[in-house]
Design a protein around this motif. Sequence first.
Motif, PDB file in Angstrom:
ATOM      1  N   THR A 105       0.842  -1.200   0.000  1.00 40.90           N
ATOM      2  CA  THR A 105       0.000   0.000   0.000  1.00 40.90           C
ATOM      3  C   THR A 105       0.875   1.248   0.000  1.00 40.90           C
ATOM      4  O   THR A 105       1.830   1.347   0.772  1.00 40.90           O
ATOM      5  CB  THR A 105      -0.924   0.010   1.231  1.00 40.90           C
ATOM      6  OG1 THR A 105      -1.732  -1.167   1.220  1.00 40.90           O
ATOM      7  CG2 THR A 105      -1.826   1.226   1.224  1.00 40.90           C
ATOM      8  N   ILE A 120       1.275   5.327   0.572  1.00 38.66           N
ATOM      9  CA  ILE A 120       0.702   6.487   1.261  1.00 38.66           C
ATOM     10  C   ILE A 120       1.678   7.656   1.166  1.00 38.66           C
ATOM     11  O   ILE A 120       2.861   7.472   0.862  1.00 38.66           O
ATOM     12  CB  ILE A 120       0.395   6.196   2.749  1.00 38.66           C
ATOM     13  CG1 ILE A 120       1.685   5.827   3.504  1.00 38.66           C
ATOM     14  CG2 ILE A 120      -0.651   5.111   2.894  1.00 38.66           C
ATOM     15  CD1 ILE A 120       1.514   5.741   5.014  1.00 38.66           C
ATOM     16  N   ALA A 128      -5.026   2.026   5.553  1.00 37.69           N
ATOM     17  CA  ALA A 128      -3.597   1.720   5.651  1.00 37.69           C
ATOM     18  C   ALA A 128      -3.253   1.128   7.018  1.00 37.69           C
ATOM     19  O   ALA A 128      -2.498   0.150   7.119  1.00 37.69           O
ATOM     20  CB  ALA A 128      -2.768   2.978   5.390  1.00 37.69           C
ATOM     21  N   LYS A 138      -1.907  -2.652   7.692  1.00 36.33           N
ATOM     22  CA  LYS A 138      -0.573  -2.762   8.304  1.00 36.33           C
ATOM     23  C   LYS A 138      -0.620  -3.568   9.598  1.00 36.33           C
ATOM     24  O   LYS A 138       0.150  -4.513   9.785  1.00 36.33           O
ATOM     25  CB  LYS A 138      -0.010  -1.368   8.574  1.00 36.33           C
ATOM     26  CG  LYS A 138       1.363  -1.382   9.235  1.00 36.33           C
ATOM     27  CD  LYS A 138       1.885   0.031   9.493  1.00 36.33           C
ATOM     28  CE  LYS A 138       3.271  -0.023  10.127  1.00 36.33           C
ATOM     29  NZ  LYS A 138       3.823   1.333  10.376  1.00 36.33           N
ATOM     30  N   ILE A 154       3.515  -1.260   3.949  1.00 38.88           N
ATOM     31  CA  ILE A 154       3.202   0.142   3.670  1.00 38.88           C
ATOM     32  C   ILE A 154       4.484   0.853   3.248  1.00 38.88           C
ATOM     33  O   ILE A 154       5.482   0.815   3.977  1.00 38.88           O
ATOM     34  CB  ILE A 154       2.617   0.851   4.910  1.00 38.88           C
ATOM     35  CG1 ILE A 154       1.467   0.029   5.525  1.00 38.88           C
ATOM     36  CG2 ILE A 154       2.150   2.263   4.540  1.00 38.88           C
ATOM     37  CD1 ILE A 154       0.258  -0.135   4.654  1.00 38.88           C
TER      38      ILE A 154
END
Length: 436
Positions: free
Chosen positions: A286, A288, A300, A304, A311
Amino acid sequence: MRKTNWAGLMRFWLTAAVILMLTAGSVHAAEEKTYQSLKLFADVLEELENNYVDEVKPEELVHNAIKGMVGNLDPHSSFMPPDAFGDLQDDTKGEFSGIGIVITMKDGILTVVSPIEGTPAYEAGITAEDIIVKIDDVSTKDMAMWEAVNKMRGPRYEEVKITIIREGASAPLIFTLKRDLIPMTSVRSAILTPGFGYLRITNFRMNTLDDVIENLSGLEKQEGGLRGLIIDLRDNPGGLLDQAIQISDLFIDKGTIVSIKGRIEKNNQAFKAHPNFPERNYPIVTLINGGSASASEIVAGALKDNFRSLIIGTTSFGKGSVQTVRPLKDGFGLKYTIARYYTPSGHSIQAKGIQPDIRVEPGTVEEDPKENSAFELMLKEKDLKNSLKPEAEETKNKKKSQKDTEIEKLNKDIQVKRALDILISYGVFSKINGTN
């Protein structure tokens, strides 16, 4: 027409309230302090109503007092007049015309959370953490957030001028933007390379869950299925809580997704994951950044803390508070904070954000190595006279579709490329270790 004595009316009702409390029993110390404070307010209102240099409208004084009272609580609480309260629904319903940025009050300063992808602000290069100091040459100092929103929205194609201060810039930046319809599509997807998909979520609207399921289905139906997925939440300012929870639930089979904790017990909630059919066991990375806020931080954090996704990127915005909206009489509205978000491991998102497992700064991959590289100067098979062309070379130079161009752009994005490399490496090592 007889003039209404607002201060006198307030004093009357305060007195009546105290009599009722005395009748019911003793007056608690806290109630007595509240009464004294309200009495002070009534005294000030009466003084201004009777003696201020210009005639004042008492209802405006009261409204401004409420505005100040609520606005001093935190950046996300506000008292809204009827037009602003009606516009509040536009972000998750129906179309509206504006420049496409999500804003907040950070230390009393109007700050960009993130631009919305595909909007005038995004295309012009406005970024997260930009400070808006003027809108159409009007200073934003002491401007309420709903006032700023109203000034930036307006008829489609009409211009609005935004003056911004950006860290690292030697002078204010001025953007003249044409308002446009803010796109309602919040999800798109692509196959970056066979077996590895890319899912972009730009915000969380009423139909985002349905769009995610539709796009996921398309990715999962490719030949050989999905061997890895990149979820891109960069510059996603958030949106509807229920959409974030349900989208997280698509990838998590058990455990907590997010907890909400406030001062009042009824505001405390814990949202749990449910088994998924079909199961989605493929690895996930992911993305961010500083523009990932609120609902995107919930997704997120859930992925996580449940060890469902790696992440990468940069620390998210840190908007971890929960607001409720209450309609008031005469069309007014009250938005105020009732709780904080906590990730499954119990960490508060507020002001801290989600920390990436691997920090990767944004950037673009260079297209070609330096021409004077020693390796590039070495003779290769392709340099030999009459060498065979690669298979399907004749189709390589055909006009690229818009989809191909987008995938090419994604593959040059350093953060996306790093995520893809991680997923591919995971698959290789799984085969080596016999776990795949």
